[in-house]
Design an enzyme around this catalytic site. Structure first.
Site, PDB file in Angstrom:
ATOM      1  N   MET A   1      45.792  58.898  -1.866  1.00 41.01           N
ATOM      2  CA  MET A   1      47.228  59.188  -2.012  1.00 41.01           C
ATOM      3  C   MET A   1      47.419  60.290  -3.045  1.00 41.01           C
ATOM      4  O   MET A   1      47.884  61.362  -2.734  1.00 41.01           O
ATOM      5  CB  MET A   1      47.971  57.926  -2.392  1.00 41.01           C
ATOM      6  CG  MET A   1      49.470  58.061  -2.404  1.00 41.01           C
ATOM      7  SD  MET A   1      50.330  56.491  -2.309  1.00 41.01           S
ATOM      8  CE  MET A   1      49.763  55.662  -3.748  1.00 41.01           C
ATOM      9  N   CYS A   2      47.069  60.047  -4.294  1.00 41.43           N
ATOM     10  CA  CYS A   2      47.055  61.041  -5.371  1.00 41.43           C
ATOM     11  C   CYS A   2      48.448  61.471  -5.820  1.00 41.43           C
ATOM     12  O   CYS A   2      49.411  61.438  -5.060  1.00 41.43           O
ATOM     13  CB  CYS A   2      46.232  62.262  -4.991  1.00 41.43           C
ATOM     14  SG  CYS A   2      44.514  61.889  -4.618  1.00 41.43           S
ATOM     15  N   GLY A   3      48.516  61.895  -7.067  1.00 43.41           N
ATOM     16  CA  GLY A   3      49.754  62.410  -7.632  1.00 43.41           C
ATOM     17  C   GLY A   3      49.509  63.739  -8.306  1.00 43.41           C
ATOM     18  O   GLY A   3      48.470  63.952  -8.940  1.00 43.41           O
ATOM     19  N   ARG A  32      49.915  56.388  -8.026  1.00 42.13           N
ATOM     20  CA  ARG A  32      49.473  57.234  -6.927  1.00 42.13           C
ATOM     21  C   ARG A  32      48.005  57.600  -7.062  1.00 42.13           C
ATOM     22  O   ARG A  32      47.403  58.107  -6.108  1.00 42.13           O
ATOM     23  CB  ARG A  32      50.320  58.511  -6.848  1.00 42.13           C
ATOM     24  CG  ARG A  32      51.780  58.290  -6.500  1.00 42.13           C
ATOM     25  CD  ARG A  32      52.461  59.612  -6.158  1.00 42.13           C
ATOM     26  NE  ARG A  32      51.859  60.225  -4.980  1.00 42.13           N
ATOM     27  CZ  ARG A  32      52.200  59.941  -3.725  1.00 42.13           C
ATOM     28  NH1 ARG A  32      53.149  59.048  -3.485  1.00 42.13           N
ATOM     29  NH2 ARG A  32      51.591  60.542  -2.717  1.00 42.13           N
ATOM     30  N   THR A 146      46.497  62.873 -10.701  1.00 41.97           N
ATOM     31  CA  THR A 146      46.000  61.505 -10.750  1.00 41.97           C
ATOM     32  C   THR A 146      45.379  61.212  -9.398  1.00 41.97           C
ATOM     33  O   THR A 146      45.998  61.445  -8.358  1.00 41.97           O
ATOM     34  CB  THR A 146      47.120  60.500 -11.061  1.00 41.97           C
ATOM     35  OG1 THR A 146      48.064  60.477  -9.985  1.00 41.97           O
ATOM     36  CG2 THR A 146      47.828  60.871 -12.349  1.00 41.97           C
TER      37      THR A 146
END
Length: 295
Positions: A1-3, A32, A146
């Site tokens: 997903m990651c941010g 995330r 992130t």
């Protein structure tokens, strides 16, 4: 997903607050990407080039490193240690020799540039920000990430940002479907990625396009034609940062701009605490469109 987060300051008097504001943005994106985090800070330029290196055994790896490197180069070297990372400043003409010296010692080079410093590690974003003292860092702009690992292991080298050229780095939310094909193409051009992460493939692609004569905007636009998959890329440079989303734009992204700053976040809440956000112009970046801000 990651941010992803990014912050570009338009006013000099905000520079001392860059790290503090960026830390809040990064930590807000923890759910995330809770397995690792990283930031690139663009600060003051000094004499020479900064080389950020990382070691799993910093106490021994960094002990006397600046002296040994200075003796090898026959030139002055300064070093600033920060947890598992160190930033060495060397003369520009000594970059190649410095790289060979550091790699022979088993040190991992995170990034090189006149203004850029990169810090990244495994662990919760809050812990990573605390370990490196992000809140105390100043500068003109920075980007952060992130990570929720999907295509490669949770390691320091797998964390973002990825840097494959001086003062340039890339963070990414999404997944590339043709990254293995691109690895072979890039290796033939002399830009072989060093990790399994598909984001580094994108960073190498952009560097290869620039080496072929494209400007940064053209290189970012080229990702829309040559990289398959879904992605949002945020790229930092010495003078600013750029954003591009794939033609479908299935990964979330939002931006805000005031007279004081331009901010990027995977979600609005990433910058909901920034000063003056209530009066900011807030919008969602258009698909297949390159945005760029620079000083």
């Amino acid at each position: 997903m990651c941010g992803i987060v990014g912050l570009f300051l338009k006013k000099e008097d905000l520079r001392p607050r860059l790290g503090d504001m960026l830390a809040d943005m990064l930590i807000t994106m923890s759910d995330r990407g809770p397995d690792s985090a990283g930031i690139a800070i663009y600060g003051d330029q000094g004499d020479g080039h900064k080389i950020t290196v990382q070691s799993d055994t910093p106490d021994t790896a960094f002990d006397g490193l600046d002296t040994a490197l200075g003796d090898r180069l026959g030139a002055p070297v300064t070093m600033k240690t920060n947890d598992t990372h160190a930033v060495l400043t060397v003369p520009a003409e000594a970059l190649e020799a410095t790289g060979a010296f550091l790699e022979a010692r088993g040190l991992r080079i995170m990034g090189v540039g006149e203004a850029m410093e990169i810090y990244k590690e495994t662990g919760l974003p809050r812990d990573v920000a605390t370990r490196f003292g992000l809140r105390a860092m100043g500068g003109s702009h920075g980007i952060g990430h992130t990570r929720m690992a999907t295509e490669s292991a949770v390691t320091t080298l797998g964390a973002h940002p990825f840097s494959t050229d001086a003062d340039q780095c890339l963070v990414h939310n999404g997944s590339l479907s043709n990254h293995n094909t691109m690895r072979r193409v890039l290796a033939q051009k002399g830009f072989a990625p060093k990790t399994e992460n598909d984001t580094e493939v994108a960073a190498c692609y952009i560097s290869s396009r620039i080496a072929e004569g494209a400007n940064l905007g053209e290189a970012l636009s080229g990702t829309l034609e040559d990289l398959d998959g879904f992605f949002t890329f945020v790229m930092g440079t010495k003078t600013g940062f750029g954003v591009v989303r794939d033609p479908i734009a299935c990964k979330p992204a939002v931006m805000a701009e005031t007279d004081d700053y331009v901010a990027f976040g995977s979600e609005y809440r990433a910058f909901a605490g920034l000063p003056g956000i209530d009066s900011a112009r807030v919008w969602e970046p258009e698909p297949a469109t390159v945005y760029f801000w620079e000083r």
